[in-house]
Design an enzyme around this catalytic site. Structure first.
Site, PDB file in Angstrom:
ATOM      1  CG  HIS A 196      -5.855  -1.027   2.112  1.00  0.00           C
ATOM      2  ND1 HIS A 196      -4.499  -0.781   2.392  1.00  0.00           N
ATOM      3  CD2 HIS A 196      -6.347   0.069   2.881  1.00  0.00           C
ATOM      4  CE1 HIS A 196      -4.112   0.281   2.727  1.00  0.00           C
ATOM      5  NE2 HIS A 196      -5.487   0.884   3.084  1.00  0.00           N
TER       6      HIS A 196
ATOM      7  CE  LYS B 190      -9.180  -8.085   9.023  1.00  0.00           C
ATOM      8  NZ  LYS B 190      -8.038  -8.983   8.700  1.00  0.00           N
TER       9      LYS B 190
ATOM     10  CG  ASP C 266      -2.337  -5.343  -2.205  1.00  0.00           C
ATOM     11  OD1 ASP C 266      -3.318  -5.252  -1.672  1.00  0.00           O
ATOM     12  OD2 ASP C 266      -1.274  -5.235  -1.529  1.00  0.00           O
TER      13      ASP C 266
ATOM     14  NE  ARG D  91       2.254  -9.171   5.123  1.00  0.00           N
ATOM     15  CZ  ARG D  91       0.778  -9.102   4.835  1.00  0.00           C
ATOM     16  NH1 ARG D  91       0.004 -10.159   5.284  1.00  0.00           N
ATOM     17  NH2 ARG D  91       0.516  -8.435   4.124  1.00  0.00           N
TER      18      ARG D  91
ATOM     19  CD  GLN E  95      -1.210  -8.652   0.466  1.00  0.00           C
ATOM     20  OE1 GLN E  95      -0.624  -7.531   0.296  1.00  0.00           O
ATOM     21  NE2 GLN E  95      -1.955  -8.722   1.580  1.00  0.00           N
TER      22      GLN E  95
ATOM     23  CG  HIS F 143      -4.100   0.021  -2.343  1.00  0.00           C
ATOM     24  ND1 HIS F 143      -3.025  -0.918  -2.621  1.00  0.00           N
ATOM     25  CD2 HIS F 143      -4.029  -0.441  -1.129  1.00  0.00           C
ATOM     26  CE1 HIS F 143      -2.530  -1.756  -1.576  1.00  0.00           C
ATOM     27  NE2 HIS F 143      -3.277  -1.371  -0.541  1.00  0.00           N
TER      28      HIS F 143
ATOM     29  CB  CYS G 190      -1.323  -0.170   1.217  1.00  0.00           C
ATOM     30  SG  CYS G 190      -0.283  -0.612   2.617  1.00  0.00           S
TER      31      CYS G 190
END
Length: 636
Positions: A509, A463, A381, A361, A379, A383, A332
């Site tokens: 997100h 979320k 992902d 991670r 991911q 945004h 992000c």
């Protein structure tokens, strides 16, 4: 002091605060009743009533009663271990989903033979029908008791309890530090099974001693236990780690490091198919692709808040030109900086950017698990930067796209959770309430049923989490939609509004599949490696009966390749049955068998991986059939 309790028949009674539940419920207890609930909290008959509320009864038919059963089974197992292995030290032993475990400090791991002996001793303890009796004692007395018992892990736990009294449970000669709840006596533990042994660090910290964790399960009936054990066997058959090796999809090598995935050609091909589908569908829906680096200056994560709230899950920094850099745990901040690279107008919003971004991670080695829990993953992902008046519509679109993706991959059932503000968070309560309200309104306006998952939001916003249900009835967390008013403020991003003033955009997100690694692991187990035709790395195999059939088989092979069918040959001088069995083990959807009859008719005998034999078919008809399956993304 007295408190008001509403009894199971609806009547009210004033009772002394701290009275045990069994004293209040004594007129309602029958042999079918095994526990109770005070408001929404499961309690046992030994639990002191310290707050007002409504009491309801639990029988063996109530799913919630399994917590009582499994917690009691953990204590029975611990007692059996202490009787057989007196030197073993007790750690903790909770009920968990589908079973229970207990951690022990012992000089060696427990063997399968040990588990058989422990099960036999458990049977003796169960036959004694030992009552589980709770005592609330002063902390000093508990310290003296567990010092005498030489239980150092219990002492460590006691010293951290802030209250001046602690609760223990006794069953016969066995005593444990515990707050319950339990069944009334050990005789109610009927159908149980010890399943496995695993190493587990005390409190999950690698700096602490390694303990031995014995896993087990328990049910109120033998039939329920047998059904569950059959499911476990099916889960083993579908284990993505075993199938990943057998089908040559991926591997994890010590030389590379734990939690880091090597994608083999077949697995990488499936990944490409997933990625291509993902990119194409996003581009159709107004998203734009971006690509960002794997590292950034560590200061970036200070601005985003990750260093304050997420540092334990980040790898150690590296120094480049005397500046600290960080392997990215999230994508992000990069997307925000792309947004910030020039001035933005309200006319541009919403902006939808997506990336298949690999992040890193730190996960403790004890929790790593094949593709499901890794240290490096990609991911899916995205945004979205939008105005407040666009927020609900964008959440709608995210929900619709999520459902479309999950159903395309064969997942029709799921659970939806609204995860709210955690204990540690950034931003004001007012902003959080606004964000939670936006998600709640979108779910309700969509007519979607959901549950509240209190405190499970991320530090920057609430979320929606969607958990998919696989063929074995297990739920997996994949999709998430997060509303964020906070990080745009931390990075001070704005747009010029219709009034020619600066305004703050809202950031969504969003991930549909979660991570490609985890989602691929779920797919492997959901389909037991027999992927739908459109995802199969090899969609058909051409098998010859004898060498004289090879010339025609080669023409078939080239025709299929020319039609973009993923096909491989098996022209070996082996028995037909052997070649068919091998193709079935490789989960290839179609076996195209060519012998004398097929050469003569210039046709194919087709066998599916399920063992079904299709009528003789021309090459063109087969191509039309398989192309239709691929185009429709048929779930077989």
């Amino acid at each position: 002091m007295e408190i008001k309790i509403i009894l199971p028949d609806g009547s009210e009674r004033q009772v002394p605060k701290g009275i045990k539940a069994k004293e209040v419920l004594k007129d309602f207890l029958t042999k079918e009743i095994v526990g109770a609930k005070l408001n929404d909290k499961i309690i046992d008959f030994e639990t002191p009533l310290t707050e007002e509320g409504t009491l309801s009864l639990l029988t063996t038919k109530d799913p919630e009663a399994l917590e009582l059963l499994r917690h009691t089974a953990a204590h029975v197992m611990a007692q059996a271990v202490k009787e057989l292995f007196p030197e073993a030290k007790l750690a903790i032993g909770p009920a968990i989903e589908n079973g229970f475990y207990y951690d022990f400090d012992y000089e060696r791991s427990f063997t399968p033979e040990d588990l058989k002996q422990i099960e036999k001793r458990m049977k003796k303890i169960i036959k004694k029908r030992l009552p589980l009796v709770r005592e609330d004692i002063p902390k000093e007395q508990a310290i003296a008791l567990f010092t005498e018992l030489n239980e150092p892990y219990k002492l460590e736990l006691i010293k951290e309890i802030p209250e001046e009294t602690v609760s223990i449970y006794r069953q016969g000669d066995f005593v444990d530090l515990c707050c319950g709840p339990h069944l009334p006596h050990t005789g109610l533990v009927k159908a149980y099974k010890l399943l496995s042994v695993a190493g587990a660090y005390w409190r999950g910290d690698e700096r602490n001693p390694m303990l031995w964790r014995i896993y087990g399960t328990a049910f109120f009936t033998k039939e329920d236990l047998e059904e569950y054990l059959a499911k476990l066997e099916e889960a083993k058959r579908r284990d993505h780690r075993r199938l990943g090796k057998e089908l040559e999809l991926f591997s994890i090598e010590d030389e590379v490091g734990p939690g880091l995935i090597l994608w083999h050609p077949k697995g990488a091909l499936i990944r490409k198919l997933i990625e291509d589908f993902w990119k194409d569908e996003h581009l159709k829906r107004g998203y734009e692709l971006v690509v960002t680096p794997h590292i950034a200056r560590r200061h970036l994560w200070q601005i985003s808040g990750h260093l304050d709230f997420y540092a334990e899950n980040m790898f150690a920094p590296m120094k480049i030109d005397e500046v600290e850099y960080q392997l990215k745990p999230m994508n992000c901040p990069f997307h925000i900086l792309i947004y910030k690279s020039r001035r933005r107008s309200y006319r541009e919003l919403p902006i939808r950017w997506c990336e298949l971004g690999t992040v890193y991670r730190y996960e403790r080695s004890g929790v790593l698990h094949g593709l499901m829990r890794v240290r490096g993953f990609t991911q899916d992902d995205a945004h979205i930067f939008c105005r407040e008046d666009q927020l609900e519509e964008e959440i709608f679109k995210c929900l619709d796209l999520t459902v479309y993706f999950l159903s395309t991959f064969g997942f029709k059932e799921y659970q939806i959770f609204l995860s709210t503000r955690p204990d540690k968070y950034v931003g004001s309560e007012e902003i959080w309430e606004k964000a939670e309200g936006a998600l709640r309104k979108a779910l309700e306006d969509k007519g979607l049923s959901y549950e509240i998952d209190p405190g499970e939001g991320v530090f920057y916003g609430p979320k929606i989490d969607i958990k998919i249900k696989d063929v074995l009835g297990r739920f997996w967390q994949c999709s998430t939609i997060q509303v964020d008013f906070n990080i745009p403020e931390r990075f001070n991003i704005t747009y010029i509004g219709e009034d020619n003033q600066r305004h703050r955009p809202i950031m969504i997100h969003r991930a549909l599949l979660g991570s490609l690694e985890r989602f691929f692991g779920v797919l492997i187990e959901h389909y037991a490696g027999a992927f739908p035709v459109w995802l199969s790395p090899v969609q058909a195999i051409v098998i010859t009966v004898a060498d004289r059939h090879i010339p025609f088989a080669e023409r078939v092979l080239e025709r299929l390749k020319g039609a973009d069918i993923r096909v491989s040959p098996d022209f070996r001088n082996e028995k037909l049955g052997f070649k068919i069995r091998e193709a079935q083990l490789q989960k290839i959807p179609y076996m195209l068998i060519i012998g004398d009859k097929e050469v003569e008719n210039e046709a194919l005998t087709i066998r599916t991986r399920k063992g079904e034999n299709l009528p003789l078919m021309s090459v063109e008809d087969f191509i039309a059939r398989i192309r239709e399956e691929i185009s429709a993304k048929t779930i077989n």
